[in-house]
Design an enzyme around this catalytic site. Structure first.
Site, PDB file in Angstrom:
ATOM      1  N   TYR A 124       0.773  -1.461  -0.013  1.00 24.87           N
ATOM      2  CA  TYR A 124       0.047  -0.134   0.254  1.00 24.87           C
ATOM      3  C   TYR A 124       1.226   1.388  -0.092  1.00 24.87           C
ATOM      4  O   TYR A 124       0.408   2.442   0.360  1.00 24.87           O
ATOM      5  CB  TYR A 124      -1.051   0.498   1.215  1.00 24.87           C
ATOM      6  CG  TYR A 124      -2.046  -0.546   1.096  1.00 24.87           C
ATOM      7  CD1 TYR A 124      -1.798  -2.357   0.484  1.00 24.87           C
ATOM      8  CD2 TYR A 124      -3.447  -0.265   1.250  1.00 24.87           C
ATOM      9  CE1 TYR A 124      -2.892  -2.903   0.900  1.00 24.87           C
ATOM     10  CE2 TYR A 124      -4.522  -0.731   0.990  1.00 24.87           C
ATOM     11  CZ  TYR A 124      -4.589  -2.877   0.383  1.00 24.87           C
ATOM     12  OH  TYR A 124      -5.337  -3.932   0.302  1.00 24.87           O
ATOM     13  N   LYS A 171       3.174 -14.352   5.668  1.00 27.00           N
ATOM     14  CA  LYS A 171       3.484 -15.405   4.539  1.00 27.00           C
ATOM     15  C   LYS A 171       4.764 -15.492   4.073  1.00 27.00           C
ATOM     16  O   LYS A 171       5.611 -15.387   3.558  1.00 27.00           O
ATOM     17  CB  LYS A 171       2.757 -14.929   2.644  1.00 27.00           C
ATOM     18  CG  LYS A 171       3.030 -16.065   2.641  1.00 27.00           C
ATOM     19  CD  LYS A 171       1.760 -17.579   2.099  1.00 27.00           C
ATOM     20  CE  LYS A 171       2.097 -17.788   1.481  1.00 27.00           C
ATOM     21  NZ  LYS A 171       1.229 -19.184   1.215  1.00 27.00           N
ATOM     22  N   ASP A 204      -2.713 -17.526   4.523  1.00 22.57           N
ATOM     23  CA  ASP A 204      -3.815 -18.671   3.840  1.00 22.57           C
ATOM     24  C   ASP A 204      -4.256 -19.908   4.924  1.00 22.57           C
ATOM     25  O   ASP A 204      -5.513 -20.123   5.172  1.00 22.57           O
ATOM     26  CB  ASP A 204      -2.628 -19.206   2.483  1.00 22.57           C
ATOM     27  CG  ASP A 204      -1.594 -20.087   2.914  1.00 22.57           C
ATOM     28  OD1 ASP A 204      -0.794 -19.683   4.368  1.00 22.57           O
ATOM     29  OD2 ASP A 204      -0.939 -20.318   2.116  1.00 22.57           O
ATOM     30  N   ASP A 228      -6.328  -4.993   5.392  1.00 23.22           N
ATOM     31  CA  ASP A 228      -7.129  -5.497   4.351  1.00 23.22           C
ATOM     32  C   ASP A 228      -7.697  -6.414   4.405  1.00 23.22           C
ATOM     33  O   ASP A 228      -9.530  -6.439   4.338  1.00 23.22           O
ATOM     34  CB  ASP A 228      -6.783  -4.371   3.459  1.00 23.22           C
ATOM     35  CG  ASP A 228      -7.377  -4.077   2.950  1.00 23.22           C
ATOM     36  OD1 ASP A 228      -8.828  -3.758   3.668  1.00 23.22           O
ATOM     37  OD2 ASP A 228      -7.505  -3.182   1.521  1.00 23.22           O
TER      38      ASP A 228
END
Ligand code: NAI
Length: 333
Positions: A124, A171, A204, A228
């Site tokens: 972002y 991740k 995930d 988000d």
């Protein structure tokens, strides 16, 4: 005590839901002088920019704002005003609680978790460019300073609210540098809070566990993009976008806003659920240490939801936005 608070009504359903929140806050006896300033897609024609200087000036002066959603064009056009505001005032922690309420139909009963999303870095940061005509590059920026301060915020919040666990979501198995650094900062800060349990999960796997066992989670801290996405997932667990409040917290300034967007599909119909914005207002009152008035509104909201009569169509009711706000006002002590 009179507060001066910047009010940004916003685009789409923004004016409806902020109007409802203002009415409820005032009816609870909070004395506010609202400094109303406009931003977003709706002001471009007149102001030449979606973020006029008057908006920044007002927030700079008042240090606190309640805002409705602002439209951001997809793919091309101007950059997100929301992201610009978060960067301008260094609103580094985006706090998004997810809670089940009695009376709202959903599969789970005991969800009470808080997402703390890093709000200024990651993909972002807006560092992206075309590489020739047929490739594009977006740069993911994660810093030790940016990560450490938001993780510390998450642990402090957990301690202040008597919560038991902080879960870091990442991740880092794939993005060993960027998410690896985020995770390293999480582990480091966790050592300073031995009273709070700490664990971590790959994003995930976290999404799967959240839709299976959301009641197992307490406070979660995530880099910007995962934060988000996962917070919309969480909103879906407790009744949808109408049930998701949020706060953007910086060192000097705080901006409170619903998680949802401007919902062009239902704008102007007076059927949007005002609760995300009203509950963002409750978070704002707690930030101002107005706990009694915040509790009063929270209890009134719970009573209206439990009755299930004066609620908007997204909650399977037939009430308008205004009628739902009125019902909450009628339940105030
Ligand atoms: P959205 O959150 O506006 O809408 C998604 C779905 O949820 C729609 O079906 C909508 O009707 C429903 N919904 C949202 N809020 C609701 C409410 N209060 N009551 C009942 N139903 C509600 O997301 P979408 O459509 O992807 O985005 C629309 C615009 O909003 C875009 O321009 C986007 O960039 C912007 N946006 C702005 C945000 C902000 O200002 N903080 C946050 C998210 C999106």
């Amino acid at each position: 005590m009179q507060y001066k608070i910047t009010l940004i009504p916003g685009d789409g359903i923004g004016p409806e839901v902020t109007n409802a929140a203002v009415k409820v806050i005032e009816a609870a006896g909070v004395n506010v002088e609202w400094d109303i300033v406009n931003a977003g897609a709706g002001v471009i024609e007149e102001a030449g920019t979606p973020l006029p200087e008057a908006v920044l000036e007002s927030i700079r002066n008042n240090k606190i704002a309640l805002k409705g959603p602002l439209t951001t064009p997809v793919g091309s056009g101007f950059r997100s005003v929301n992201v610009a505001l978060r960067k301008e005032f260094d609103l580094y922690a985006n706090v998004r609680p997810t809670k089940t309420f009695a009376g709202v139909e959903n599969k789970f009963e005991n969800i009470d978790l808080i997402i703390v999303r890093e709000n200024t870095e990651d993909l972002y940061a807006g560092v992206e460019h075309m590489v020739g005509k047929d490739a594009a590059e977006s740069i993911k920026i994660i810093t030790r300073e940016g990560s450490t301060r938001v993780v510390r915020y998450a642990f402090e919040l957990a301690r202040k609210q008597g919560r038991k666990k902080v879960t870091a979501v990442h991740k880092a198995n794939i993005m060993k540098c960027s998410d690896g650094l985020f995770l390293e900062c999480c582990r480091q800060v966790a050592t300073e809070y031995p009273d709070i349990e700490f664990d971590d999960s790959i994003v995930d796997a976290m999404c799967m566990r959240l839709v299976q066992y959301p009641e197992n989670y307490d406070v979660m801290v995530l880099p910007n993009l995962y934060g988000d996405i996962v917070s919309d997932l969480c909103a879906g667990l407790v009744g949808g976008m109408g049930m998701a409040p949020g706060a953007n917290i910086g060192k000097d300034v705080a901006v409170f806003e619903p998680v949802h967007g401007s919902a062009p599909d239902i704008a102007g119909q007076n059927i949007s659920n005002p609760l995300s914005t009203i509950l963002s207002g409750v978070m704002m009152l707690r930030h101002l240490d107005e706990h009694e008035k915040a509790d009063n509104i929270q209890t009134a909201v719970e009573a209206v939801l439990a009755e299930g009569k004066d609620v908007t169509p997204d909650l399977k009711g037939t009430a308008s936005t205004d009628e739902m706000a009125e019902a909450i006002i009628n339940k105030l002590k």
